[in-house]
Motif scaffolding. Structure first.
Motif, PDB file in Angstrom:
ATOM      1  N   GLY A  92      -6.399  31.638  40.040  1.00 56.88           N
ATOM      2  CA  GLY A  92      -5.267  31.304  39.179  1.00 56.88           C
ATOM      3  C   GLY A  92      -5.101  32.343  38.098  1.00 56.88           C
ATOM      4  O   GLY A  92      -5.927  33.244  37.954  1.00 56.88           O
ATOM      5  N   ASN A 115      -0.909  28.991  41.044  1.00 53.37           N
ATOM      6  CA  ASN A 115      -1.588  27.968  40.236  1.00 53.37           C
ATOM      7  C   ASN A 115      -1.346  26.534  40.697  1.00 53.37           C
ATOM      8  O   ASN A 115      -1.980  25.612  40.206  1.00 53.37           O
ATOM      9  CB  ASN A 115      -1.158  28.109  38.770  1.00 53.37           C
ATOM     10  N   SER A 142      -7.702  23.773  36.429  1.00 49.79           N
ATOM     11  CA  SER A 142      -6.468  23.848  35.647  1.00 49.79           C
ATOM     12  C   SER A 142      -6.734  24.685  34.393  1.00 49.79           C
ATOM     13  O   SER A 142      -7.487  25.676  34.437  1.00 49.79           O
ATOM     14  CB  SER A 142      -5.989  22.440  35.308  1.00 49.79           C
ATOM     15  N   SER A 143      -6.209  24.267  33.240  1.00 51.14           N
ATOM     16  CA  SER A 143      -6.430  25.016  31.994  1.00 51.14           C
ATOM     17  C   SER A 143      -6.163  24.108  30.801  1.00 51.14           C
ATOM     18  O   SER A 143      -5.221  23.317  30.812  1.00 51.14           O
ATOM     19  CB  SER A 143      -5.483  26.210  31.919  1.00 51.14           C
ATOM     20  N   LYS A 160       0.208  24.644  36.030  1.00 54.60           N
ATOM     21  CA  LYS A 160      -1.075  23.932  35.917  1.00 54.60           C
ATOM     22  C   LYS A 160      -0.834  22.441  35.620  1.00 54.60           C
ATOM     23  O   LYS A 160      -1.599  21.587  36.082  1.00 54.60           O
ATOM     24  CB  LYS A 160      -1.938  24.552  34.815  1.00 54.60           C
ATOM     25  N   SER A 185     -10.525  21.620  33.386  1.00 49.70           N
ATOM     26  CA  SER A 185      -9.648  22.463  32.581  1.00 49.70           C
ATOM     27  C   SER A 185     -10.463  23.297  31.600  1.00 49.70           C
ATOM     28  O   SER A 185     -10.892  22.800  30.550  1.00 49.70           O
ATOM     29  CB  SER A 185      -8.652  21.589  31.799  1.00 49.70           C
TER      30      SER A 185
END
Ligand code: NAP
Length: 262
Positions: A92, A115, A142-143, A160, A185
């Motif tokens: 990603g 992503n 994810s983030s 995301k 995340s």
């Protein structure tokens, strides 16, 4: 590295077959190392092989942004592993721009492909085997940036956010089949990709006339340091292990305390 056993003297992921996307460096390489250490057989991928692909893993070149790349990867997984028990979608990233209107169409598409849709496509190819075996562990990386979406990264955080929503829905859909799906995340983590993005962000921020608080690339998380790839990999390993056997549909934010409500 601490080797975690399953109580009967064997390593806790012995016999498991794992596929990790983006394992040539950064967080993905740390996940690969920890999976190997836990006894799993690991296949990993990136667009090109580097010297930082962990020893002991099988590497195959693939671009996960396309359906063809996902199909090639699924075929390689079948050939090399004979099936996938543990699937970690880690590849990603995205380049920041001077606000959302400055993000070109093709980069919106690219951010969504890399992503979000990469996970959807690869899941759709590998979940049928998990359904048959009535077991499987999937993690979507994810983030924490989803928690504070800002213009320069809206293509990335939007993709995301879609991934997180998809991950939760997939978890509910598959729970009765013995397949667990969770997300992790990361907050700011010291990786080649993370460092490059923060440099680009500082340049974009300077071009935008300074560094408003929400675009400050120098914030240190409350725990006093940036994350290391291993910090994120520990969370992934926990989620795919039997220790998390009653956990699905969750998003574990690992960010040094930056977003305590996350
Ligand atoms: N580092 C951070 O601060 C941070 C924070 C929040 C979230 N994250 C997330 O954590 C994940 C890992 O980030 P990272 O910082 O470890 O990134 P990184 O250092 O840039 O590593 C990314 C990995 O993904 C591979 N990759 C990139 N595009 C690919 C593609 N199209 N097809 C196949 N492989 C591809 C890269 O290899 P190639 O380029 O050779 O393909 C590399 O192996 C990402 O999902 C990122 O969004 C990171």
């Amino acid at each position: 590295m601490t080797t975690i056993e399953n109580g009967s003297g064997t390593r806790e992921l012995a016999g498991k077959r794992a596929l990790v996307t983006g394992g040539s460096r950064g967080i993905g390489a740390a996940v690969v190392r920890q999976l190997l250490d836990a006894g799993a057989q690991v296949l990993t991928t990136a667009r090109s092989k580097t010297s930082t692909v962990p020893e002991g893993a099988t590497f195959v070149e693939a671009d996960v942004r396309t359906r063809a790349g996902a199909e090639a990867l699924a075929a390689a997984a079948q050939e090399v592993l004979g099936g996938v028990d543990v699937l970690v979608h880690n590849a990603g990233g995205a380049r920041p721009h001077e606000g959302s209107s400055a993000i070109p169409d093709e980069e919106w598409q690219d951010a969504l492909d890399l992503n979000f849709l990469a996970s959807v496509r690869l899941d759709s190819l590998l979940i049928p085997g998990m359904r048959e075996r009535r077991s499987g562990m999937i993690v979507h990386v994810s983030s924490s940036a989803v928690l504070t979406p800002i213009g320069p990264f809206l293509h990335y955080t939007t993709a995301k956010a879609a991934l997180e929503n998809y991950s939760r829905g997939l978890a509910l859909e598959l729970a009765s089949l013995g397949i667990r799906v969770n997300a992790v995340s990361p907050g700011r983590t010291a990786t080649p990709g993370g460092e490059q993005t923060r440099e680009q962000w500082a340049e974009v921020s300077a071009r935008m006339g300074g560094a408003p608080a929400e675009t400050n690339a120098d914030d240190t998380p409350p725990l006093g340091r940036d994350g290391q790839p291993e910090d994120i990999a520990h969370a992934v390993l926990f989620l795919v292990s039997e220790r998390a056997s009653w956990l699905t549909g969750r998003n574990l934010v690992v960010d040094g305390g930056e977003f305590p409500m996350g």
